[in-house]
Design a protein around this motif. Structure first.
Motif, short mmCIF file in Angstrom:
data_model
loop_
_atom_site.label_atom_id
_atom_site.label_comp_id
_atom_site.label_asym_id
_atom_site.label_seq_id
_atom_site.Cartn_x
_atom_site.Cartn_y
_atom_site.Cartn_z
N PRO A 216 -93.98 -39.35 12.57
CA PRO A 216 -94.08 -39.52 14.03
C PRO A 216 -95.11 -40.56 14.45
CG PRO A 216 -93.99 -37.19 13.45
CD PRO A 216 -94.16 -37.94 12.17
N ASN A 273 -86.10 -30.55 14.67
CA ASN A 273 -85.47 -30.27 15.96
C ASN A 273 -86.43 -29.61 16.95
OD1 ASN A 273 -82.86 -31.33 15.62
ND2 ASN A 273 -82.22 -29.55 14.46
N ALA A 276 -88.95 -32.14 18.13
CA ALA A 276 -88.30 -33.15 18.98
C ALA A 276 -88.12 -32.64 20.41
CB ALA A 276 -86.96 -33.57 18.39
N GLN A 279 -91.10 -33.61 22.73
CA GLN A 279 -91.56 -34.99 22.85
C GLN A 279 -91.18 -35.63 24.18
OE1 GLN A 279 -93.63 -35.96 20.43
NE2 GLN A 279 -93.16 -33.95 19.52
N ARG A 284 -91.06 -41.15 19.19
CA ARG A 284 -91.46 -39.92 18.48
C ARG A 284 -90.30 -38.94 18.41
NH1 ARG A 284 -96.96 -39.20 17.37
NH2 ARG A 284 -96.66 -36.98 16.99
N MET A 285 -89.54 -38.85 19.50
CA MET A 285 -88.38 -37.96 19.52
C MET A 285 -87.38 -38.37 18.44
SD MET A 285 -85.58 -37.31 22.51
CE MET A 285 -84.47 -38.57 21.88
N PHE A 288 -88.66 -37.41 14.92
CA PHE A 288 -88.39 -36.00 14.56
C PHE A 288 -86.89 -35.77 14.38
CE2 PHE A 288 -92.69 -35.18 16.35
CZ PHE A 288 -93.20 -34.48 15.26
N SER A 289 -86.08 -36.49 15.15
CA SER A 289 -84.63 -36.42 14.94
C SER A 289 -84.27 -36.90 13.54
CB SER A 289 -83.92 -37.29 15.99
OG SER A 289 -82.56 -37.47 15.65
N SER A 403 -80.35 -29.38 18.63
CA SER A 403 -80.57 -30.82 18.81
C SER A 403 -79.94 -31.33 20.10
CB SER A 403 -80.00 -31.59 17.62
OG SER A 403 -78.59 -31.56 17.60
N TYR A 406 -82.61 -31.85 23.17
CA TYR A 406 -83.45 -33.03 23.42
C TYR A 406 -82.63 -34.30 23.59
CZ TYR A 406 -83.30 -33.49 18.24
OH TYR A 406 -82.92 -33.59 16.92
#
Length: 456
Positions: A216, A273, A276, A279, A284-285, A288-289, A403, A406
């Motif tokens: 991240p 997930n 994410a 975020q 950053r999202m 994490f994805s 998922s 987000y």
């Protein structure tokens, strides 16, 4: 081998363009050169496996993944012109580094010797360290480069130690010798320890839990184009290489080893997930994805004899969706100090086409039909059910549902929020890369057998 030589030659040509002050032609010439290299790689696909002093092995696996790497590099090079418009004197360096990085990537999936594997790994890693810290005026970029360098160096050390233990057990770096002896001989205990260390080091490169902590911060701090490269090309290269490593050394996928892979896969999906969801920074999202998708791709190791085609398909679907998404991120956040979700407010009204492309790429990552991401997960789950990992599939389905939260948060921001800034004009290359990447993604969804059958 011809493909690798051509890529290295193209990288040297990029440096010569700087010497002769031909910077304006460097990107179109490089793209044309990469298209020629892609044609050369495809021409080698149906040839019998070729061994070059057992250092490089050209097989269907290496040719298929090399083609994917070349396509992704074409997208990245095409996006480079506007991204580096304030650093025209350095553009040849940036482009050359990407080409040499591609050479390392091809070497990593074409190795016939663990020494060549490590050489390719270091070429790719050093290029990434440089690109992560390439924005010298940004403290975040400097921090990202230093973090990635330190953590990457530890991972490379672990991998090298693992190679040494395998050599100590077998007496050879050659994967043919390792494959033969691992079947027939009673090996010392440090052989499985070496395999474990190799796997741990590659899990770091993939950013799988619990080796994900660097991702991240490095994704957020690096220049956006470098983040796109790490999220797509670097992750896919690392996953394909780990898959090949465990295949060629005949790693004994004992129940305990499979249990570890299942735990790491579940942890990567779940942690990626859940983090994410929290975020507000889009990079950053997506980091994490990517951790979550690493968990999905790791599932293919549990069916290592049959899942090469599934891994190629999932990697292609994920990488193309990621490339389309980052093309839009580059446009939206170009003149902003951050990549927060507020920058995307109202994009559906100010630029409906790019908003639609970003929506499509996010839906693909979430696993929504008609995009390739849906079929990638479908084929992956089918493979796991046939292999008897039903609990893992149930957890993966639940994570796919999580998922959506987000991904839709960003989609809602584009269409339901009002924009505070005027966006004027869009570079042609942004449109071109985003549209082509998403069209290829949809085409994979409509014609999945085209990729799945390549490594059948």
């Amino acid at each position: 081998m011809n493909t690798l030589i051509a890529i290295i030659g193209l990288g040297v040509l990029c440096l010569l363009f700087e010497i002769f002050n031909l910077r304006k032609g460097i990107i179109p010439v490089t793209v044309i050169g990469l298209l020629a290299v892609l044609g050369l790689d495809i021409s080698e696909f149906n040839s019998p496996d070729s061994y070059y002093n057992n250092m490089i092995v050209v097989s269907k696996f290496s040719s298929a993944f090399s083609a994917l790497f070349i396509i992704l590099t074409i997208f990245l090079v095409t996006l480079s012109h506007k991204f580096y418009e304030n650093h025209q004197t350095k553009i040849s360096d940036f482009i050359a580094i990407k080409i040499f990085l591609l050479a390392g990537a091809v070497a990593m999936v074409s190795f016939g010797n663990l020494a060549m594997f490590f050489l390719g790994l270091e070429v790719l890693s050093i290029a990434l360290y440089v690109l992560a810290s390439s924005d010298r005026a940004s403290i975040k970029s400097n921090e990202a480069g230093l973090k990635y360098f330190l953590m990457g160096s530890f991972a490379s050390g672990i991998i090298l130690f693992g190679i040494c233990l395998i050599y100590g057990a077998i007496g050879s770096f050659d994967v043919v010798d390792i494959s033969d002896l691992s079947r027939s001989a009673e090996l010392p205990v440090w052989f499985p320890i070496g395999i474990a260390l190799l796997t741990i080091g590659m899990l770091f490169k993939i950013a799988a839990v619990p080796f994900h902590f660097w991702a991240p911060d490095v994704y957020e701090g690096s220049p956006a184009l470098t983040t796109a490269l790490m999220s797509t090309l670097a992750k896919v290269v690392s996953m394909a290489t780990l898959f090949k490593l465990l295949t060629v050394v005949n790693a004994d996928l004992s129940p305990s080893f499979q249990t570890v892979i299942v735990i790491v896969s579940i942890a990567s999906m779940t942690v990626g997930n859940i983090m994410a969801l929290r975020q507000v920074n889009v990079k950053r999202m997506l980091a994490f994805s990517g951790i979550s998708h690493a968990g999905f791709m790791l599932m293919t190791i549990l069916s290592i004899t049959n899942a090469a085609g599934t891994l190629l398909y999932y990697s292609s679907a994920y990488a193309l969706a990621g490339m389309a998404a980052f093309s839009v991120v580059l446009y939206v956040c170009k003149n902003n100090e951050n990549e927060d979700i507020t920058n995307f407010h109202g994009l559906g009204k100010t630029n409906p086409l790019l908003a639609a492309i970003l929506t499509g790429s996010l839906l693909s990552m979430a696993g929504i039909p008609i995009f390739a991401g849906f079929f990638a997960k479908l084929f992956l789950f089918d493979e796991m059910i046939q292999s008897g990992f039903i609990t893992l599939v149930i957890v993966a389905v639940i994570n796919s549902i999580i998922s959506v939260g987000y991904y839709f948060k960003l989609i809602v921001a584009m269409y339901n929020k009002d924009s505070n800034e005027e966006r004027t004009g869009t570079p042609f290359v942004i449109y071109a890369v985003a549209i082509v990447a998403l069209v290829l993604n949809v085409a994979l969804g409509l014609f999945p057998s085209f990729v799945l059958d390549l490594l059948a």
